[in-house]
Design a protein around this motif. Structure first.
Motif, PDB file in Angstrom:
ATOM      1  N   ASN A  15      36.556  16.419 -15.009  1.00  0.00           N
ATOM      2  CA  ASN A  15      36.356  16.959 -16.360  1.00  0.00           C
ATOM      3  C   ASN A  15      34.888  17.067 -16.773  1.00  0.00           C
ATOM      4  O   ASN A  15      34.573  17.651 -17.795  1.00  0.00           O
ATOM      5  CB  ASN A  15      37.205  16.190 -17.402  1.00  0.00           C
ATOM      6  N   LYS A  16      33.997  16.512 -15.971  1.00  0.00           N
ATOM      7  CA  LYS A  16      32.559  16.692 -16.221  1.00  0.00           C
ATOM      8  C   LYS A  16      32.028  17.948 -15.526  1.00  0.00           C
ATOM      9  O   LYS A  16      30.852  18.268 -15.607  1.00  0.00           O
ATOM     10  CB  LYS A  16      31.780  15.482 -15.681  1.00  0.00           C
ATOM     11  N   GLY A  17      32.900  18.604 -14.788  1.00  0.00           N
ATOM     12  CA  GLY A  17      32.503  19.814 -14.083  1.00  0.00           C
ATOM     13  C   GLY A  17      31.920  19.554 -12.706  1.00  0.00           C
ATOM     14  O   GLY A  17      31.418  20.467 -12.053  1.00  0.00           O
ATOM     15  N   GLN A  18      31.968  18.305 -12.269  1.00  0.00           N
ATOM     16  CA  GLN A  18      31.460  17.980 -10.930  1.00  0.00           C
ATOM     17  C   GLN A  18      32.479  18.411  -9.881  1.00  0.00           C
ATOM     18  O   GLN A  18      33.682  18.153 -10.044  1.00  0.00           O
ATOM     19  CB  GLN A  18      31.214  16.476 -10.805  1.00  0.00           C
ATOM     20  N   VAL A  19      31.981  19.061  -8.843  1.00  0.00           N
ATOM     21  CA  VAL A  19      32.875  19.581  -7.813  1.00  0.00           C
ATOM     22  C   VAL A  19      32.847  18.677  -6.573  1.00  0.00           C
ATOM     23  O   VAL A  19      31.824  18.557  -5.897  1.00  0.00           O
ATOM     24  CB  VAL A  19      32.514  21.034  -7.430  1.00  0.00           C
ATOM     25  N   TYR A  20      33.959  18.045  -6.311  1.00  0.00           N
ATOM     26  CA  TYR A  20      34.128  17.227  -5.115  1.00  0.00           C
ATOM     27  C   TYR A  20      34.681  18.114  -4.009  1.00  0.00           C
ATOM     28  O   TYR A  20      35.645  18.834  -4.226  1.00  0.00           O
ATOM     29  CB  TYR A  20      35.134  16.101  -5.361  1.00  0.00           C
ATOM     30  N   LEU A  21      34.047  18.056  -2.858  1.00  0.00           N
ATOM     31  CA  LEU A  21      34.541  18.831  -1.719  1.00  0.00           C
ATOM     32  C   LEU A  21      35.314  17.893  -0.798  1.00  0.00           C
ATOM     33  O   LEU A  21      34.915  16.740  -0.607  1.00  0.00           O
ATOM     34  CB  LEU A  21      33.371  19.485  -0.973  1.00  0.00           C
ATOM     35  N   PHE A  22      36.375  18.416  -0.237  1.00  0.00           N
ATOM     36  CA  PHE A  22      37.241  17.587   0.598  1.00  0.00           C
ATOM     37  C   PHE A  22      37.397  18.132   2.011  1.00  0.00           C
ATOM     38  O   PHE A  22      37.420  19.352   2.223  1.00  0.00           O
ATOM     39  CB  PHE A  22      38.645  17.486  -0.024  1.00  0.00           C
ATOM     40  N   CYS A  23      37.500  17.202   2.945  1.00  0.00           N
ATOM     41  CA  CYS A  23      37.945  17.516   4.296  1.00  0.00           C
ATOM     42  C   CYS A  23      39.261  16.770   4.439  1.00  0.00           C
ATOM     43  O   CYS A  23      39.261  15.561   4.666  1.00  0.00           O
ATOM     44  CB  CYS A  23      36.937  17.056   5.337  1.00  0.00           C
ATOM     45  N   TYR A  24      40.335  17.492   4.204  1.00  0.00           N
ATOM     46  CA  TYR A  24      41.665  16.873   4.141  1.00  0.00           C
ATOM     47  C   TYR A  24      41.681  15.841   3.006  1.00  0.00           C
ATOM     48  O   TYR A  24      41.331  16.193   1.888  1.00  0.00           O
ATOM     49  CB  TYR A  24      42.078  16.293   5.501  1.00  0.00           C
ATOM     50  N   GLU A  25      41.989  14.582   3.288  1.00  0.00           N
ATOM     51  CA  GLU A  25      42.095  13.613   2.195  1.00  0.00           C
ATOM     52  C   GLU A  25      40.787  12.899   1.860  1.00  0.00           C
ATOM     53  O   GLU A  25      40.731  12.112   0.932  1.00  0.00           O
ATOM     54  CB  GLU A  25      43.220  12.607   2.488  1.00  0.00           C
ATOM     55  N   TYR A  26      39.721  13.195   2.602  1.00  0.00           N
ATOM     56  CA  TYR A  26      38.440  12.555   2.343  1.00  0.00           C
ATOM     57  C   TYR A  26      37.470  13.509   1.663  1.00  0.00           C
ATOM     58  O   TYR A  26      37.220  14.597   2.162  1.00  0.00           O
ATOM     59  CB  TYR A  26      37.844  11.996   3.636  1.00  0.00           C
TER      60      TYR A  26
END
Ligand SMILES: [Zn+2]
Length: 124
Positions: free
Chosen positions: A88-99
């Motif tokens: 909700n802060k607009g930070q984008v987390y990138l994922f490789c499968y579940e990590y």
């Protein structure tokens, strides 16, 4: 006894022969070339799995901060990821499968906040 590398039938004649005829020879080399060809799919697939393995290796606690270069040194490539999650802060987390990983900038050092996929992230 020598067997043709392609059709596996027994070759008679010269001992250094590897194929029974030119057909077998070219068929064999065609397969070899196809296998050697690192397709784009294979390359991406390999990198994604490598990234996941590296993230997993560094993220034993579930939530941890690591220097970016440490991961890169292991072969991590942040260009390759499977999906993302925006908080909700607009930070984008990138994922490789579940990590997952989030790039943080502390002073001049680039760091990653490593996370594990949570079920609440599935809701958009
Ligand atoms: Zn043959």
């Amino acid at each position: 006894m020598i067997k043709c590398l392609y059709c596996k039938s027994i070759i008679t004649g010269r001992k250094d022969k590897r194929f029974c005829n030119s057909y077998c020879k070219s068929a064999y080399h065609n397969i070899q070339n196809r296998e050697k060809e690192d397709t784009f799919f294979k390359k991406v697939d390999k990198q994604l799995k490598k990234n996941r393995k590296i993230l997993k290796g560094f993220n034993k606690a579930g939530l941890v901060t690591v220097r970016k270069e440490k991961l890169v040194k292991e072969g991590f490539d942040p260009k390759y990821f499977t999906h993302y999650w925006k908080n909700n802060k607009g930070q984008v987390y990138l994922f490789c499968y579940e990590y997952g990983f989030l790039e943080l900038k502390e002073n001049t050092k680039k760091k990653y906040l490593l996370v594990i996929w949570q079920s609440y992230m599935d809701t958009t």
